[in-house]
Scaffold this active site. Structure first.
Site, PDB file in Angstrom:
ATOM      1  N   ASP A   3     -30.120  82.242  95.812  1.00 38.12           N
ATOM      2  CA  ASP A   3     -31.282  82.401  96.662  1.00 38.12           C
ATOM      3  C   ASP A   3     -31.292  84.389  96.956  1.00 38.12           C
ATOM      4  OD1 ASP A   3     -31.564  80.074  99.547  1.00 38.12           O
ATOM      5  OD2 ASP A   3     -33.111  80.710  98.274  1.00 38.12           O
ATOM      6  N   LYS A  35     -38.865  72.221  94.274  1.00 43.12           N
ATOM      7  CA  LYS A  35     -37.911  72.669  93.269  1.00 43.12           C
ATOM      8  C   LYS A  35     -37.080  72.137  92.387  1.00 43.12           C
ATOM      9  CE  LYS A  35     -36.894  76.281  97.418  1.00 43.12           C
ATOM     10  NZ  LYS A  35     -36.779  76.272  99.059  1.00 43.12           N
ATOM     11  N   GLN A  84     -30.968  74.874 102.014  1.00 43.87           N
ATOM     12  CA  GLN A  84     -32.192  74.845 102.737  1.00 43.87           C
ATOM     13  C   GLN A  84     -32.681  75.780 104.148  1.00 43.87           C
ATOM     14  OE1 GLN A  84     -35.259  74.583 100.611  1.00 43.87           O
ATOM     15  NE2 GLN A  84     -36.585  74.492 102.367  1.00 43.87           N
TER      16      GLN A  84
HETATM   17  N1  LIG Z   1     -32.808  78.848 101.569  1.00 44.42           N
HETATM   18  C1  LIG Z   1     -33.533  78.516 101.196  1.00 44.42           C
HETATM   19  N2  LIG Z   1     -34.775  79.484  99.623  1.00 44.42           N
HETATM   20  C2  LIG Z   1     -35.845  79.039  99.613  1.00 44.42           C
HETATM   21  O1  LIG Z   1     -36.091  80.125  99.124  1.00 44.42           O
HETATM   22  C3  LIG Z   1     -36.329  78.688 100.793  1.00 44.42           C
HETATM   23  C4  LIG Z   1     -36.053  78.403 101.949  1.00 44.42           C
HETATM   24  N3  LIG Z   1     -34.585  78.005 102.111  1.00 44.42           N
HETATM   25  N4  LIG Z   1     -36.660  77.592 103.452  1.00 44.42           N
HETATM   26  C5  LIG Z   1     -38.294  77.306 103.460  1.00 44.42           C
HETATM   27  C6  LIG Z   1     -38.711  78.409 102.497  1.00 44.42           C
HETATM   28  C7  LIG Z   1     -39.913  77.919 101.959  1.00 44.42           C
HETATM   29  N5  LIG Z   1     -40.088  78.299 100.262  1.00 44.42           N
HETATM   30  C8  LIG Z   1     -40.992  78.112  99.372  1.00 44.42           C
HETATM   31  C9  LIG Z   1     -40.888  78.341  98.338  1.00 44.42           C
HETATM   32  C10 LIG Z   1     -41.991  77.665  97.463  1.00 44.42           C
HETATM   33  C11 LIG Z   1     -44.108  77.915  97.508  1.00 44.42           C
HETATM   34  C12 LIG Z   1     -44.784  77.278  97.733  1.00 44.42           C
HETATM   35  O2  LIG Z   1     -45.036  77.213  96.344  1.00 44.42           O
HETATM   36  N6  LIG Z   1     -46.322  77.202  97.971  1.00 44.42           N
HETATM   37  C13 LIG Z   1     -46.854  77.126  97.476  1.00 44.42           C
HETATM   38  C14 LIG Z   1     -48.005  76.164  98.277  1.00 44.42           C
HETATM   39  C15 LIG Z   1     -47.060  75.100  98.222  1.00 44.42           C
HETATM   40  C16 LIG Z   1     -47.350  73.581  99.060  1.00 44.42           C
HETATM   41  O3  LIG Z   1     -49.232  73.666  99.108  1.00 44.42           O
HETATM   42  O4  LIG Z   1     -47.317  73.131 100.639  1.00 44.42           O
HETATM   43  C17 LIG Z   1     -47.657  78.482  96.720  1.00 44.42           C
HETATM   44  O5  LIG Z   1     -47.924  79.497  98.224  1.00 44.42           O
HETATM   45  O6  LIG Z   1     -48.313  78.072  96.076  1.00 44.42           O
HETATM   46  C18 LIG Z   1     -44.093  77.909  99.520  1.00 44.42           C
HETATM   47  C19 LIG Z   1     -42.116  77.744 100.891  1.00 44.42           C
HETATM   48  C20 LIG Z   1     -38.753  78.498 100.328  1.00 44.42           C
HETATM   49  N7  LIG Z   1     -38.313  78.548 100.976  1.00 44.42           N
END
Ligand SMILES: Nc1nc(=O)c2c([nH]1)NC[C@@H]1CN(c3ccc(C(=O)N[C@@H](CCC(=O)O)C(=O)O)cc3)C=[N+]21
Length: 286
Positions: free
Chosen positions: A120, A53, A97
């Site tokens: 969020d 992020k 988070q």
């Molecule tokens: N308040 C809060 N808001 C959130 O939005 C929040 C949170 N807590 N806690 C955790 C989760 C998880 N999350 C992700 C965001 C992007 C990818 C992302 O970019 N994933 C990549 C892969 C990343 C990698 O390689 O690990 C993909 O799917 O292509 C994953 C997970 C947002 N979260």
């Protein structure tokens, strides 16, 4: 027929280019969108997402402050931090988070974030407004999914959408957003009997279960649009979704990959929400 790929990485790139252009316009008014990310305790996964992020923010010309705390942080200390961020005029978005350590009440913390900075979209006021179709920050993953459907010309109107999972941050809101686009929505969850009898009816299937490769071709109907929200690790520790991506290729009409599908869209929509908050701040000062 093999399923068409829903390329979240490519679509998120397009959105980020638009965000960057609007950030540059804002800079002419001396406003730099600022995102505060609060991380309590740290596991490698959350650190990856938080760094992701921050990197994306800065690449778009926005500011991202990381506030990291040990997992012994008390609820009072976190609430005090949020209050300070609510007052900070340089901060337009606040993201705490999740999950939080057990001594901290998540609902209390989310409710303490000023709704104007709730990028969020988890605050009860944001959720309430989203439910009744009023203006609100939409939760990033559901919002990203709707953007993907629209980008690929998939109109939910009149379609049967089946959502598997009923979390507050994905399952419940995505069903509402699909309903607002005139889909017929079925919510499935861990207590649903004969899950396949529902998923096999889905024109649009949203898998937000948390079980690696659980959905294979036996669960879907030919031509279905499969949106995989899963973030699991397979037997080799590789990131994978709730859908067996290879196994559904012959039958599905569209499918999102993991990684490279919904994940990058979550980040892109978070950037958009932070930018929007800063733009709202500008229009208030005019
Ligand atoms: N308040 C809060 N808001 C959130 O939005 C929040 C949170 N807590 N806690 C955790 C989760 C998880 N999350 C992700 C965001 C992007 C990818 C992302 O970019 N994933 C990549 C892969 C990343 C990698 O390689 O690990 C993909 O799917 O292509 C994953 C997970 C947002 N979260």
């Amino acid at each position: 027929m093999t399923a068409k790929l829903i390329d979240g990485k490519a679509v998120s790139q397009k959105i980020k280019v638009q965000v960057k252009e609007r950030v540059e316009k804002l800079a002419q008014h001396g406003i730099i969108p600022g995102l505060a990310v609060v991380l309590v305790g740290e596991n490698s996964a959350s650190l990856t997402y938080v760094k992701n992020k921050k990197k994306t923010c800065e690449a778009l010309g926005m500011r991202s402050d990381l506030h990291q705390f040990p997992d012994t942080l008390t609820e009072q200390e976190l609430l005090a931090k949020i209050d300070q961020l609510n007052q900070d005029p340089q901060i337009h978005g606040i993201l705490v988070q999740l999950p939080l350590p057990k001594q901290i009440d998540e609902f209390k913390v989310i409710s303490a974030i000023s709704p104007e900075k709730d990028v969020d979209g988890f605050h009860p006021i944001s959720v309430g407004n989203m439910m009744i179709g009023k203006d609100a920050f939409l939760p990033c993953t559901p919002h990203g999914i709707m953007e993907l459907l629209s980008h690929y010309g998939i109109d939910p109107s009149g379609k049967h959408a089946v959502v598997i999972g009923r979390s507050n941050i994905v399952g419940k809101p995505i069903g509402q957003l699909l309903l607002q686009k005139d889909a017929t929505v079925t919510y499935c969850h861990s207590k649903t009997k004969d899950l396949a009898s529902f998923t096999a009816q889905a024109d649009i299937l949203i898998a937000a279960i948390g079980r690696a490769k659980f959905i294979d071709h036996t669960f879907i109907k030919p031509g279905a649009v499969i949106i995989d929200v899963g973030m699991n690790r397979d037997e080799n520790g590789k990131l994978c979704g709730d859908v067996d991506f290879e196994d559904v290729q012959e039958k599905a009409g569209f499918v999102t990959p993991v990684p490279g599908g919904v994940g990058p869209m979550t980040i892109a929509m978070l950037m958009g929400n932070t930018l929007e908050s800063a733009e709202k701040g500008l229009s208030k000062t005019k």
